[in-house]
Design a protein around this motif. Structure first.
Motif, PDB file in Angstrom:
ATOM      1  N   CYS A  41      64.342 -28.914 -47.468  1.00  0.00           N
ATOM      2  CA  CYS A  41      65.582 -29.655 -47.205  1.00  0.00           C
ATOM      3  C   CYS A  41      65.413 -31.137 -47.527  1.00  0.00           C
ATOM      4  N   ASP A  42      64.256 -31.685 -47.216  1.00  0.00           N
ATOM      5  CA  ASP A  42      64.005 -33.088 -47.562  1.00  0.00           C
ATOM      6  C   ASP A  42      63.933 -33.277 -49.075  1.00  0.00           C
ATOM      7  N   GLU A  43      63.226 -32.374 -49.735  1.00  0.00           N
ATOM      8  CA  GLU A  43      63.049 -32.508 -51.184  1.00  0.00           C
ATOM      9  C   GLU A  43      64.383 -32.472 -51.921  1.00  0.00           C
ATOM     10  N   TYR A  44      65.290 -31.616 -51.471  1.00  0.00           N
ATOM     11  CA  TYR A  44      66.563 -31.436 -52.179  1.00  0.00           C
ATOM     12  C   TYR A  44      67.742 -32.098 -51.457  1.00  0.00           C
ATOM     13  N   ARG A  45      67.465 -32.884 -50.422  1.00  0.00           N
ATOM     14  CA  ARG A  45      68.489 -33.625 -49.676  1.00  0.00           C
ATOM     15  C   ARG A  45      69.581 -32.694 -49.139  1.00  0.00           C
ATOM     16  N   VAL A  46      69.148 -31.697 -48.401  1.00  0.00           N
ATOM     17  CA  VAL A  46      70.073 -30.721 -47.835  1.00  0.00           C
ATOM     18  C   VAL A  46      70.069 -30.858 -46.312  1.00  0.00           C
ATOM     19  N   PRO A  47      71.094 -31.464 -45.739  1.00  0.00           N
ATOM     20  CA  PRO A  47      71.206 -31.490 -44.277  1.00  0.00           C
ATOM     21  C   PRO A  47      71.646 -30.123 -43.767  1.00  0.00           C
ATOM     22  N   ALA A  48      71.023 -29.657 -42.707  1.00  0.00           N
ATOM     23  CA  ALA A  48      71.334 -28.339 -42.160  1.00  0.00           C
ATOM     24  C   ALA A  48      71.657 -28.450 -40.679  1.00  0.00           C
ATOM     25  N   THR A  49      72.315 -27.421 -40.162  1.00  0.00           N
ATOM     26  CA  THR A  49      72.514 -27.290 -38.719  1.00  0.00           C
ATOM     27  C   THR A  49      71.428 -26.363 -38.191  1.00  0.00           C
ATOM     28  N   TRP A  50      70.524 -26.923 -37.399  1.00  0.00           N
ATOM     29  CA  TRP A  50      69.433 -26.152 -36.810  1.00  0.00           C
ATOM     30  C   TRP A  50      69.884 -25.703 -35.419  1.00  0.00           C
ATOM     31  N   ALA A  51      70.233 -24.446 -35.288  1.00  0.00           N
ATOM     32  CA  ALA A  51      70.639 -23.885 -33.998  1.00  0.00           C
ATOM     33  C   ALA A  51      69.375 -23.433 -33.273  1.00  0.00           C
ATOM     34  N   VAL A  52      68.955 -24.211 -32.301  1.00  0.00           N
ATOM     35  CA  VAL A  52      67.652 -24.041 -31.663  1.00  0.00           C
ATOM     36  C   VAL A  52      67.790 -23.287 -30.341  1.00  0.00           C
ATOM     37  N   VAL A  53      66.943 -22.280 -30.134  1.00  0.00           N
ATOM     38  CA  VAL A  53      66.865 -21.625 -28.832  1.00  0.00           C
ATOM     39  C   VAL A  53      66.401 -22.657 -27.804  1.00  0.00           C
ATOM     40  N   GLY A  54      67.142 -22.783 -26.702  1.00  0.00           N
ATOM     41  CA  GLY A  54      66.893 -23.865 -25.753  1.00  0.00           C
ATOM     42  C   GLY A  54      65.506 -23.888 -25.162  1.00  0.00           C
ATOM     43  N   HIS A  55      64.889 -22.721 -24.978  1.00  0.00           N
ATOM     44  CA  HIS A  55      63.552 -22.675 -24.387  1.00  0.00           C
ATOM     45  C   HIS A  55      62.539 -23.451 -25.226  1.00  0.00           C
ATOM     46  N   LEU A  56      62.802 -23.576 -26.522  1.00  0.00           N
ATOM     47  CA  LEU A  56      61.860 -24.269 -27.407  1.00  0.00           C
ATOM     48  C   LEU A  56      61.805 -25.762 -27.125  1.00  0.00           C
ATOM     49  N   PHE A  57      62.796 -26.294 -26.418  1.00  0.00           N
ATOM     50  CA  PHE A  57      62.754 -27.708 -26.052  1.00  0.00           C
ATOM     51  C   PHE A  57      61.749 -27.973 -24.933  1.00  0.00           C
ATOM     52  N   LEU A  58      61.349 -26.933 -24.217  1.00  0.00           N
ATOM     53  CA  LEU A  58      60.434 -27.107 -23.094  1.00  0.00           C
ATOM     54  C   LEU A  58      59.007 -27.312 -23.570  1.00  0.00           C
ATOM     55  N   ASP A  59      58.222 -28.032 -22.752  1.00  0.00           N
ATOM     56  CA  ASP A  59      56.795 -28.182 -23.015  1.00  0.00           C
ATOM     57  C   ASP A  59      55.986 -27.091 -22.332  1.00  0.00           C
ATOM     58  N   LEU A  94      57.951 -29.041 -33.419  1.00  0.00           N
ATOM     59  CA  LEU A  94      58.833 -28.619 -34.508  1.00  0.00           C
ATOM     60  C   LEU A  94      60.215 -29.253 -34.419  1.00  0.00           C
ATOM     61  N   ILE A  95      60.725 -29.400 -33.199  1.00  0.00           N
ATOM     62  CA  ILE A  95      62.041 -30.037 -33.065  1.00  0.00           C
ATOM     63  C   ILE A  95      61.930 -31.526 -33.396  1.00  0.00           C
ATOM     64  N   ASP A  96      60.794 -32.126 -33.063  1.00  0.00           N
ATOM     65  CA  ASP A  96      60.560 -33.522 -33.454  1.00  0.00           C
ATOM     66  C   ASP A  96      60.637 -33.673 -34.968  1.00  0.00           C
ATOM     67  N   ARG A  97      60.153 -32.668 -35.680  1.00  0.00           N
ATOM     68  CA  ARG A  97      60.181 -32.734 -37.141  1.00  0.00           C
ATOM     69  C   ARG A  97      61.607 -32.675 -37.675  1.00  0.00           C
ATOM     70  N   ILE A  98      62.483 -31.956 -36.986  1.00  0.00           N
ATOM     71  CA  ILE A  98      63.892 -31.968 -37.396  1.00  0.00           C
ATOM     72  C   ILE A  98      64.451 -33.378 -37.259  1.00  0.00           C
ATOM     73  N   GLU A  99      64.187 -34.000 -36.115  1.00  0.00           N
ATOM     74  CA  GLU A  99      64.683 -35.343 -35.854  1.00  0.00           C
ATOM     75  C   GLU A  99      64.116 -36.364 -36.833  1.00  0.00           C
ATOM     76  N   ALA A 100      62.858 -36.185 -37.244  1.00  0.00           N
ATOM     77  CA  ALA A 100      62.189 -37.165 -38.102  1.00  0.00           C
ATOM     78  C   ALA A 100      62.420 -36.920 -39.590  1.00  0.00           C
ATOM     79  N   ALA A 101      63.089 -35.834 -39.940  1.00  0.00           N
ATOM     80  CA  ALA A 101      63.266 -35.483 -41.354  1.00  0.00           C
ATOM     81  C   ALA A 101      64.105 -36.523 -42.084  1.00  0.00           C
ATOM     82  N   ASP A 102      63.907 -36.594 -43.383  1.00  0.00           N
ATOM     83  CA  ASP A 102      64.724 -37.480 -44.215  1.00  0.00           C
ATOM     84  C   ASP A 102      66.168 -36.988 -44.286  1.00  0.00           C
ATOM     85  N   ALA A 103      66.341 -35.664 -44.377  1.00  0.00           N
ATOM     86  CA  ALA A 103      67.691 -35.091 -44.395  1.00  0.00           C
ATOM     87  C   ALA A 103      68.332 -35.296 -43.025  1.00  0.00           C
ATOM     88  N   ASP A 104      69.626 -35.548 -43.027  1.00  0.00           N
ATOM     89  CA  ASP A 104      70.342 -35.863 -41.795  1.00  0.00           C
ATOM     90  C   ASP A 104      70.800 -34.569 -41.116  1.00  0.00           C
TER      91      ASP A 104
END
Length: 322
Positions: A41-59, A94-104
């Motif tokens: 997505c970064d390489e081709y400048r493709v912003p996506a909607t990442w629908a994340v399972v909520g449990h993955l936000f937990l530590d 992994l969710i941090d990587r979504i936030e830090a990506a070049d694609a919006d």
């Protein structure tokens, strides 16, 4: 001005935790596929909607969720001898990587623990608990805005009131129903790839709850196994062919082409090659046209804005807007 939307069901192990025999190859590649898709997505400048399972936000968690009204045994795979490893239960960067990506990218939700909201046994109380826990987990993780987009586990649509109650404004609806012709879903796709048919373009529609339904056009891993190999030997990758046609159709019209996948679909190098081929075509078409790539939330905001404008026009002069 046509639009392409890419939505991603980001679930790691939660997509299969209720399976007696989960697909080991997809679980093994789940985290790698997530990172690979972000890189593409970064390489081709493709912003996506990442629908994340909520449990993955937990530590971390104890794996019991005693206050959750899930049916007995629902969280058993979080503990015991056959529990999912932490790498499949938690996002762990992994969710941090979504936030830090070049694609919006946009971060949306996919329930808290992959409960099918449209299943017969899913009560309003359970649906509310899934949305409440997911929204709270995202907030505690540090998401700076409330999630607005939603993808139903296994595309089983239901309990829409829970979405509205928790600030969701749009969801991915089911793909337009193909006519019953005896060939089945895969057969229809293969016949379309061999012919000239494009996947359906879709139109966002706002319902009585104020939610915008943005249906899917094409699952990017809908033809696999022997059917895929056979088609590739004759015409090439059938899904890549259909995706290119959908992109072309969107560019030639004002429609929306909505494609989707799971990161864990990227199991083999040829799976990655499929995504590269689709993104390369998207980049070429976007460079020579006014085709846009938007997130679900962006498309929904435009649809809601158009709806408000239409209602205002009726209220002002009583005429039906064109």
């Amino acid at each position: 001005m046509g639009t392409v939307v890419l939505s991603v069901d980001a679930e790691l192990g939660w997509g299969f935790h209720d399976f007696a025999e989960p697909p080991r190859d997809r679980l093994t590649s789940a985290r790698r596929g997530w990172r690979t898709l972000l890189d593409l997505c970064d390489e081709y400048r493709v912003p996506a909607t990442w629908a994340v399972v909520g449990h993955l936000f937990l530590d971390e968690c104890a794996g019991h969720h005693a206050d959750h009204p899930a049916p007995p045994g629902w969280f058993d795979h979080e503990r015991g001898d056959d529990r999912m490893p932490p790498s499949l239960r938690f996002g762990d960067g992994l969710i941090d990587r979504i936030e830090a990506a070049d694609a919006d990218h946009e971060i949306g939700l996919h329930t808290f623990s992959h409960v099918e909201l449209g299943a017969d046994g899913t009560t309003a109380r359970l649906a509310d608990a899934e949305l409440s826990a997911a929204v709270e987990a995202a907030r505690e993780w540090g998401l700076d805005r409330r999630p607005r987009s939603f993808v139903f586990p296994r595309n089983n649509v239901g309990n829409l009131q829970a979405l509205a109650d928790h600030g969701i404004t749009c969801y991915r609806g089911q793909a337009p129903t193909a006519r019953a012709d005896g060939y089945g879903a895969v057969g229809r796709l293969l016949r379309a790839a061999v012919g000239t048919t494009a996947p359906p373009l879709v139109e966002p529609r706002q319902d009585s709850l104020g939610l915008v339904d943005l249906p899917a056009s094409l699952f990017l891993f809908s033809v696999e196994g022997p059917a895929r190999s056979l088609a590739e030997a004759v015409v090439g990758d059938p899904v890549a062919i259909l995706a290119r046609r959908g992109i072309d159709e969107a560019a030639a019209t004002d429609g929306v082409f909505h494609m989707w996948l799971h990161p864990n679909n990227l199991v083999t190098p040829r799976d990655v090659a499929r995504m590269e081929a689709i993104f390369e075509h998207l980049a070429r078409v976007r460079a020579r046209s006014d085709l846009r790539v938007r997130t679900m939330g962006q498309v929904a905001a435009e649809a809601r804005g158009a709806g408000e404008t239409a209602r205002e026009a009726v209220a002002t002069d009583g005429s039906k807007p064109e």
